[in-house]
Scaffold this motif. Sequence first.
Motif, PDB file in Angstrom:
ATOM      1  N   ALA A  40      -6.599 -55.214   6.894  1.00 35.72           N
ATOM      2  CA  ALA A  40      -6.072 -54.304   7.920  1.00 35.72           C
ATOM      3  C   ALA A  40      -4.610 -53.940   7.661  1.00 35.72           C
ATOM      4  O   ALA A  40      -4.105 -52.946   8.182  1.00 35.72           O
ATOM      5  N   LYS A  41      -3.933 -54.740   6.851  1.00 34.90           N
ATOM      6  CA  LYS A  41      -2.518 -54.478   6.570  1.00 34.90           C
ATOM      7  C   LYS A  41      -2.282 -53.734   5.258  1.00 34.90           C
ATOM      8  O   LYS A  41      -1.133 -53.548   4.842  1.00 34.90           O
ATOM      9  N   CYS A  42      -3.351 -53.311   4.624  1.00 36.19           N
ATOM     10  CA  CYS A  42      -3.218 -52.545   3.386  1.00 36.19           C
ATOM     11  C   CYS A  42      -2.506 -51.234   3.691  1.00 36.19           C
ATOM     12  O   CYS A  42      -2.433 -50.815   4.850  1.00 36.19           O
ATOM     13  N   PRO A  43      -1.976 -50.539   2.668  1.00 37.66           N
ATOM     14  CA  PRO A  43      -1.292 -49.271   2.924  1.00 37.66           C
ATOM     15  C   PRO A  43      -2.198 -48.287   3.670  1.00 37.66           C
ATOM     16  O   PRO A  43      -3.423 -48.393   3.594  1.00 37.66           O
ATOM     17  N   LYS A  44      -1.581 -47.359   4.366  1.00 31.91           N
ATOM     18  CA  LYS A  44      -2.300 -46.327   5.093  1.00 31.91           C
ATOM     19  C   LYS A  44      -3.345 -45.685   4.167  1.00 31.91           C
ATOM     20  O   LYS A  44      -3.028 -45.346   3.024  1.00 31.91           O
ATOM     21  N   ALA A  45      -4.557 -45.520   4.701  1.00 27.48           N
ATOM     22  CA  ALA A  45      -5.664 -45.038   3.870  1.00 27.48           C
ATOM     23  C   ALA A  45      -5.629 -43.511   3.751  1.00 27.48           C
ATOM     24  O   ALA A  45      -6.562 -42.819   4.127  1.00 27.48           O
ATOM     25  N   ASP A  46      -4.532 -43.013   3.228  1.00 27.21           N
ATOM     26  CA  ASP A  46      -4.311 -41.566   3.256  1.00 27.21           C
ATOM     27  C   ASP A  46      -4.495 -40.899   1.891  1.00 27.21           C
ATOM     28  O   ASP A  46      -4.067 -39.772   1.681  1.00 27.21           O
ATOM     29  N   ARG A  47      -5.110 -41.603   0.973  1.00 29.03           N
ATOM     30  CA  ARG A  47      -5.350 -41.047  -0.364  1.00 29.03           C
ATOM     31  C   ARG A  47      -6.506 -41.791  -1.015  1.00 29.03           C
ATOM     32  O   ARG A  47      -6.896 -42.853  -0.540  1.00 29.03           O
ATOM     33  N   ALA A  48      -7.028 -41.231  -2.105  1.00 33.77           N
ATOM     34  CA  ALA A  48      -8.177 -41.844  -2.779  1.00 33.77           C
ATOM     35  C   ALA A  48      -7.838 -43.240  -3.278  1.00 33.77           C
ATOM     36  O   ALA A  48      -6.682 -43.521  -3.626  1.00 33.77           O
ATOM     37  N   GLU A  49      -8.848 -44.111  -3.289  1.00 36.60           N
ATOM     38  CA  GLU A  49      -8.629 -45.494  -3.727  1.00 36.60           C
ATOM     39  C   GLU A  49      -9.810 -45.983  -4.566  1.00 36.60           C
ATOM     40  O   GLU A  49     -10.973 -45.737  -4.234  1.00 36.60           O
ATOM     41  N   ILE A  50      -9.468 -46.681  -5.638  1.00 34.08           N
ATOM     42  CA  ILE A  50     -10.444 -47.237  -6.586  1.00 34.08           C
ATOM     43  C   ILE A  50     -10.153 -48.727  -6.708  1.00 34.08           C
ATOM     44  O   ILE A  50      -8.988 -49.097  -6.821  1.00 34.08           O
ATOM     45  N   ALA A  51     -11.178 -49.584  -6.702  1.00 34.83           N
ATOM     46  CA  ALA A  51     -10.913 -51.027  -6.782  1.00 34.83           C
ATOM     47  C   ALA A  51     -11.731 -51.697  -7.888  1.00 34.83           C
ATOM     48  O   ALA A  51     -12.810 -51.225  -8.247  1.00 34.83           O
ATOM     49  N   PHE A  52     -11.183 -52.792  -8.387  1.00 35.87           N
ATOM     50  CA  PHE A  52     -11.838 -53.575  -9.429  1.00 35.87           C
ATOM     51  C   PHE A  52     -12.142 -54.975  -8.920  1.00 35.87           C
ATOM     52  O   PHE A  52     -11.278 -55.649  -8.371  1.00 35.87           O
ATOM     53  N   ILE A  53     -13.393 -55.374  -9.125  1.00 33.55           N
ATOM     54  CA  ILE A  53     -13.806 -56.706  -8.673  1.00 33.55           C
ATOM     55  C   ILE A  53     -14.741 -57.312  -9.713  1.00 33.55           C
ATOM     56  O   ILE A  53     -15.234 -56.612 -10.610  1.00 33.55           O
ATOM     57  N   GLY A  54     -15.001 -58.606  -9.595  1.00 30.43           N
ATOM     58  CA  GLY A  54     -15.876 -59.289 -10.546  1.00 30.43           C
ATOM     59  C   GLY A  54     -15.502 -60.750 -10.613  1.00 30.43           C
ATOM     60  O   GLY A  54     -14.568 -61.183  -9.935  1.00 30.43           O
ATOM     61  N   ARG A  55     -16.219 -61.504 -11.441  1.00 34.77           N
ATOM     62  CA  ARG A  55     -15.950 -62.941 -11.519  1.00 34.77           C
ATOM     63  C   ARG A  55     -14.531 -63.216 -11.966  1.00 34.77           C
ATOM     64  O   ARG A  55     -13.943 -62.442 -12.718  1.00 34.77           O
ATOM     65  N   SER A  56     -14.005 -64.351 -11.529  1.00 32.71           N
ATOM     66  CA  SER A  56     -12.689 -64.794 -11.970  1.00 32.71           C
ATOM     67  C   SER A  56     -12.669 -64.814 -13.489  1.00 32.71           C
ATOM     68  O   SER A  56     -13.618 -65.299 -14.114  1.00 32.71           O
ATOM     69  N   ASN A  57     -11.597 -64.281 -14.059  1.00 30.46           N
ATOM     70  CA  ASN A  57     -11.401 -64.326 -15.514  1.00 30.46           C
ATOM     71  C   ASN A  57     -12.202 -63.273 -16.295  1.00 30.46           C
ATOM     72  O   ASN A  57     -12.163 -63.253 -17.524  1.00 30.46           O
ATOM     73  N   VAL A  58     -12.922 -62.395 -15.593  1.00 27.43           N
ATOM     74  CA  VAL A  58     -13.739 -61.395 -16.303  1.00 27.43           C
ATOM     75  C   VAL A  58     -12.871 -60.318 -16.961  1.00 27.43           C
ATOM     76  O   VAL A  58     -13.316 -59.633 -17.895  1.00 27.43           O
ATOM     77  N   GLY A  59     -11.618 -60.178 -16.445  1.00 22.75           N
ATOM     78  CA  GLY A  59     -10.705 -59.213 -17.074  1.00 22.75           C
ATOM     79  C   GLY A  59     -10.293 -58.044 -16.198  1.00 22.75           C
ATOM     80  O   GLY A  59      -9.932 -56.973 -16.701  1.00 22.75           O
ATOM     81  N   LYS A  60     -10.292 -58.221 -14.882  1.00 21.60           N
ATOM     82  CA  LYS A  60      -9.931 -57.134 -13.952  1.00 21.60           C
ATOM     83  C   LYS A  60      -8.478 -56.709 -14.128  1.00 21.60           C
ATOM     84  O   LYS A  60      -8.173 -55.524 -14.276  1.00 21.60           O
ATOM     85  N   SER A  61      -7.591 -57.691 -14.090  1.00 24.63           N
ATOM     86  CA  SER A  61      -6.167 -57.366 -14.175  1.00 24.63           C
ATOM     87  C   SER A  61      -5.828 -56.786 -15.552  1.00 24.63           C
ATOM     88  O   SER A  61      -5.054 -55.829 -15.657  1.00 24.63           O
ATOM     89  N   SER A  62      -6.435 -57.335 -16.584  1.00 27.89           N
ATOM     90  CA  SER A  62      -6.218 -56.813 -17.945  1.00 27.89           C
ATOM     91  C   SER A  62      -6.683 -55.369 -18.051  1.00 27.89           C
ATOM     92  O   SER A  62      -6.043 -54.541 -18.716  1.00 27.89           O
TER      93      SER A  62
END
Length: 203
Positions: free
Chosen positions: A15-37
């Motif tokens: 609920a505290k994420c930035p105002k939802a006023d633009r397109a948003e894309i997210a990355f998820i998956g198992r720990s260590n799968v390489g999301k941040s990379s």
Amino acid sequence: MIRKAEFVVSNTNPAKCPKADRAEIAFIGRSNVGKSSLINMLTGVKELAKTSQKPGKTQLINHFMIDNRWYMVDLPGYGFAKVSKDKKEKWEVMISEYLTKRSNLCGVFVLIDSRLEPQKIDLEFLHWCGDQGVPFALVFTKADKLSKSQTDKNVKGFLGKMEDIFGEIPDHFVTSSEKSTGKDELTSFIEELVAEYESENTN
Ligand SMILES: Nc1nc2c(ncn2[C@@H]2O[C@H](COP(=O)(O)OP(=O)(O)OP(=O)(O)O)[C@@H](O)[C@H]2O)c(=O)[nH]1
Ligand SMILES: [Mg+2]
């Protein structure tokens, strides 16, 4: 093409994420799968998202602003064995709230380790996404680790499971953050999602 990427904010509370006023894309998956990379590879900013050899590095919902235009989001991974029950439950609440309630979310990329046979935890998570109507595509990671033929075989095996579950094969990309494999294809696809969101959300 992504020209600019900046860290905006980290949150535990969706609920505290930035105002939802633009397109948003997210990355998820198992720990260590390489999301941040993957985020660093796509943006071309080496240490934008923090990575680690140890699973469980990303703990928060991290927003990055791309080209002053849309948000890219790095999420904490699931399936890390050394997590307490309490923490796991908190993760589930945080992520399910985020994925089901974030109104500007136009694409969720579920990352799958291309080296492995289909993992129960990934299939269960994808099942849940399907049930909840979360708009997902698949990103197979670490394609530099095995031969092309072995990677292709694993990808094909996983997509077969998707067809069994959903009756169709979702959009998917084979990537390596080490070698920038799949960068152009994935970036183009994301840009299409962003453009589509914008055309539907401007007055
Ligand atoms: N060879 C290779 N290693 C990779 C690739 N992507 C990630 N890694 C390595 O995998 C490890 C985990 O990468 P992260 O990007 O931190 O993984 P994550 O999914 O963000 O992990 P959490 O934040 O813990 O959920 C690091 O040691 C990375 O260097 C890749 O494409 N090829
Ligand atoms: Mg991470």
